[in-house]
Scaffold this active site. Structure first.
Site, PDB file in Angstrom:
ATOM      1  CB  CYS A 136      -0.927  -0.003   1.208  1.00  0.00           C
ATOM      2  SG  CYS A 136      -1.974   1.462   1.341  1.00  0.00           S
ATOM      3  CB  CYS A 139      -0.493   2.309   4.039  1.00  0.00           C
ATOM      4  SG  CYS A 139      -2.115   1.732   3.530  1.00  0.00           S
ATOM      5  CG  ASP A 140       3.356   1.157   4.390  1.00  0.00           C
ATOM      6  OD1 ASP A 140       2.925   1.599   5.467  1.00  0.00           O
ATOM      7  OD2 ASP A 140       3.182  -0.016   4.019  1.00  0.00           O
TER       8      ASP A 140
END
Length: 314
Positions: A136, A139-140
């Site tokens: 992701c 997300c990261d």
């Protein structure tokens, strides 16, 4: 087989399931939640979460799931370890079998089984998961600001991830196994017009390089067989997700990928008393905060459904 009757059964943990449990237990519905095969869901494999409201300094995925579990338990949720192995939604109340040995009859069911990221299946990919390998970018990606990264995939998701990363990374390799992208035309144009993205056509990943963290990747050309190594710091896999919905397909509508279909703007399904929250239905956003929001919706929808049932019985 043992049997039990419950008012609200929540299948799955993660942000959606735990939030549904918090709301349902505060409403006095005495929910029972089964964690599923991966208690806490995808976030238990995420090292750092910095985009969930309320955690000013960030938090580890496992810790956040423990916090949500404690909050749900505080209000009386009965949280159990177990896996829903089959369901029968053909009559009401609904029947759910846990671990093939315990039958639950539920007046309402909230499905929060989530989805699983598809990975390439490489040993090095698994070993370096959360050490530079991620499923992701939203997300990261922040952790790789100013660094060189790679994205695997040729569809809209991969294109979106590459474009997102190109805003914070000076170089993004997009690894495409064919000689064309499967992404929509507009997404293809955006990728190809982006100077920070370099497409590696007809390419497959042979190995992610690094010991303690991602340091590079070895790519093989699918036409010539030539192998090339690249220095990278982050490796993002964007070849799709598989929703964990197989046991519901005989009763609930799904799209072509397997995501459960709900009424727009709600968590309701075509079967009364069955609600879906989180990534089991959401193939667009797939974020912890949106999953939590849909968990709230599922609990409120269930509460209103049960109230209406009680009113009918009077």
């Amino acid at each position: 087989m043992t049997q039990e009757n419950v008012k609200v059964l929540i299948i799955g943990s993660g942000p959606a399931g735990y939030t549904a449990a918090i709301y349902a237990s505060r409403a006095g519905l005495n929910p029972v939640l089964y964690t599923g095969g991966e208690p806490g869901g995808q976030l238990t494999t995420t090292t750092d979460v910095e985009n969930f409201p309320g955690y000013a300094e960030g938090v580890s995925g496992p810790q956040m799931m423990m916090d949500l579990q404690k909050q749900a338990e505080r209000f009386g949720t009965d949280i159990r370890f177990g896996l829903a192995t089959s369901v029968d939604f053909s009559s009401y109340p609904h029947k759910v079998i846990i671990d093939e040995k315990h039958e639950i009859t539920a007046e309402s069911v909230i499905i929060s089984t989530g989805a699983s990221v598809k990975y390439l299946g490489l040993e090095s990919e698994s070993r370096l998961l959360n050490k530079g390998v991620s499923g992701c970018a939203v997300c990261d990606g922040f952790f790789y600001k100013g660094k060189v990264v790679a994205v695997v995939g040729g569809g809209d998701t991969a294109a979106e991830e590459a474009l997102y990363l190109s805003n914070i990374c000076p170089k993004v390799y997009l690894i495409v196994r064919r000689d064309e992208l499967r992404a929509s035309k507009i997404m293809q144009k955006r990728v190809m017009d982006n100077a920070n993205i370099e497409i590696l056509w007809n390419s497959s990943t042979e190995e992610v390089l690094g010991v303690e963290e991602v340091e590079g990747m070895r790519i093989v050309n699918n036409v010539t067989g030539e192998k090339t190594e690249y220095d990278i710091n982050g490796f993002f896999v964007a070849i799709g997700h598989k929703p964990n919905t197989d046991i519901f397909k005989d009763y609930l509508e799904t799209d072509e990928t397997g995501y459960l279909i709900v009424e727009p703007g709600s968590s309701r399904t075509k079967i009364e008393g069955v609600f879906v929250t989180g990534d089991a239905a959401d193939k667009i956003y797939r974020q912890a905060v949106t999953a939590a929001g849909s968990g709230c919706m599922g609990a409120l929808d269930a509460e209103r459904f049960l109230a209406a049932k009680e009113a009918e019985a009077v």
